[in-house]
Design an enzyme around this catalytic site. Structure first.
Site, short mmCIF file in Angstrom:
data_model
loop_
_atom_site.label_atom_id
_atom_site.label_comp_id
_atom_site.label_asym_id
_atom_site.label_seq_id
_atom_site.Cartn_x
_atom_site.Cartn_y
_atom_site.Cartn_z
CB CYS A 182 24.46 78.81 43.78
SG CYS A 182 22.92 78.32 42.98
CD GLN A 218 14.81 83.03 46.81
OE1 GLN A 218 13.87 82.73 47.53
NE2 GLN A 218 15.75 82.15 46.47
CB THR A 241 13.66 68.96 22.57
OG1 THR A 241 14.11 68.62 21.27
CG2 THR A 241 12.30 68.33 22.84
CB SER A 297 13.77 79.13 39.35
OG SER A 297 14.85 78.69 38.57
CB ALA A 298 9.39 75.75 38.03
CG HIS A 299 13.97 74.99 42.00
ND1 HIS A 299 14.73 74.99 43.14
CD2 HIS A 299 14.63 75.78 41.12
CE1 HIS A 299 15.80 75.73 42.97
NE2 HIS A 299 15.77 76.23 41.75
CB THR A 309 21.46 79.86 36.68
OG1 THR A 309 21.46 79.85 38.11
CG2 THR A 309 22.88 80.07 36.18
CG ASN A 333 19.93 84.61 47.21
OD1 ASN A 333 20.28 85.72 46.82
ND2 ASN A 333 20.81 83.65 47.46
#
Length: 393
Positions: free
Chosen positions: A327, A179, A236, A199-201, A74, A151
């Site tokens: 979402c 996706q 960071t 996105s990693a997840h 996002t 998605n």
């Protein structure tokens, strides 16, 4: 998580792989310093960050310098869109009609601020209308943004063709590959895109971390000012998340199966599930069945039974699924993509998404083929299907 659950909502998020959990824990214990600090503790973290960036870049087929770490797709998407507008060359955007909910909401906000947002329509099977795209992708656009795969339906979008149109028009292209990365082979250089979100997840990595890939030499304003990420994204770095992301990429790159082999195995399970449910439940309609799809995704309706009713009933039998985008779940609005495909609103509210992962088993699929008809059995004789003519199937 309850060991008896069968989890089929992997397009929303995936379970982190054991290697990912181990990498995160190791980082929290042994590399907790700030990578921007010049002292020894900080330099241990910096070395970990450099190594993780190199691993992720190799997996995604790009240079380490082209990797900008973010909090997820996002944020990456918003960096691409808002950066395009900040360049000041144009106030016109082109997006696909099936974009993720986070992009749809951003588009509405920008339209209220005077930005022109033109949507490339989709056909009845959910693919982009390339004739319409040719008319909309013009030199006056600040950016073209499309998904590599939807998605909800899993439909694969014609990214190569869109990239060619953008190149001819001299317009930068952003691709939301959230996706498809990890489910299908991907290479940044081969994609033809100037910017790509991941996105990693979605690939058995952790939540809260992603990347925006940015082609070398592309001038792009930062969404968050700061010196980190080569002045592209301040703040960071989330080093434990980045280490987990790298572990997820390494797992896919070095596993016993190649990505194409895993895709074929998962697609076979998806096809078995699709055939089994269609045989067991009259009136089952598969959305976008005729289009190229992600190997793991099945989007369907069981006659005219409301999705919330389906999901509540099958969860009681241990099957976890969703009605589409995580979402936008929880509301009473139908999928914007299905509406764009020409599906009536009442039938769009019946859509259920079953999305598999590389951890899904044949035994689980067999149990789901038994569980869903059992859960819906009492309703099947009560409901009528006004759309039984196989809308968008």
């Amino acid at each position: 998580m309850d060991a008896n659950w069968i989890y089929l909502d992997n397009n929303a998020t995936t379970a982190p792989a054991p290697e990912v959990v181990a990498a995160i824990n190791d980082c929290l214990l042994n590399s907790w310093g700030n990578a921007s600090s010049s002292h020894a503790v900080g330099q241990i973290s910096k070395q970990k960050l450099v190594a993780a960036r190199a691993t992720i870049a190799k997996f995604l087929g790009c240079k380490p310098a082209e990797v900008i770490f973010t909090s997820g797709a996002t944020e990456s998407n918003h960096m691409a869109i808002l950066g395009a507008l900040q360049r000041g060359e144009s106030r016109r955007l082109v997006m696909s009609a099936g974009e993720h909910a986070s992009m749809q909401k951003l588009a509405r906000t920008l339209a209220g601020q005077g930005v022109t947002v033109d949507f490339i329509p989709v056909t009845a099977d959910g693919t982009l209308d390339l004739d319409a795209a040719k008319a909309l992708i013009r030199p006056d656009a600040a950016l073209v943004s499309v998904m590599s795969a939807n998605n909800e339906t899993g439909v694969l979008m014609p990214v190569a063709e869109i990239a060619a149109l953008c190149k001819a028009a001299g317009v930068p292209l952003h691709v939301d590959a959230t996706q498809s990365v990890g489910k299908l082979p991907f290479g940044f250089a081969e994609s033809g895109a100037d910017l790509v979100s991941v996105s990693a997840h979605k690939l058995r990595g952790p939540k809260g971390v992603g990347v925006l890939l940015m082609k070398s030499g592309l001038a792009w304003p930062a969404l968050f000012a700061g010196s980190q990420e080569r002045n592209r994204r301040g703040g960071t770095e989330n080093l434990p998340g980045i280490a987990g992301f790298a572990a997820a990429c390494e797992r896919l790159a070095t596993g016993t199966e190649t990505i194409p082999e895993t895709a074929a195995r998962v697609a076979a399970m998806r096809d078995c599930l699709e055939a089994g449910l269609k045989a067991a439940i009259p009136g089952t309609v598969v959305f976008a069945a005729g289009a190229p799809r992600l190997p793991n995704t099945l989007y369907l309706r069981f006659g005219a039974i409301d999705a919330d009713v389906v999901l509540n009933r099958i969860e009681k039998l241990g099957v976890i699924a969703s009605s589409g985008s995580a979402c936008s779940a929880g509301g009473s609005e139908p999928s914007a993509l299905l509406v764009a495909m020409g599906v009536p609103r009442d039938l769009a509210l019946c859509a259920v998404r079953l999305s598999l992962s590389d951890a899904t088993t044949d035994a689980e699929i067999a149990r789901v083929i038994e569980a869903i008809p059992a859960a819906l059995g009492p309703l099947l004789g009560e409901q009528s299907d006004p759309g039984g003519k196989q809308l968008a199937a």
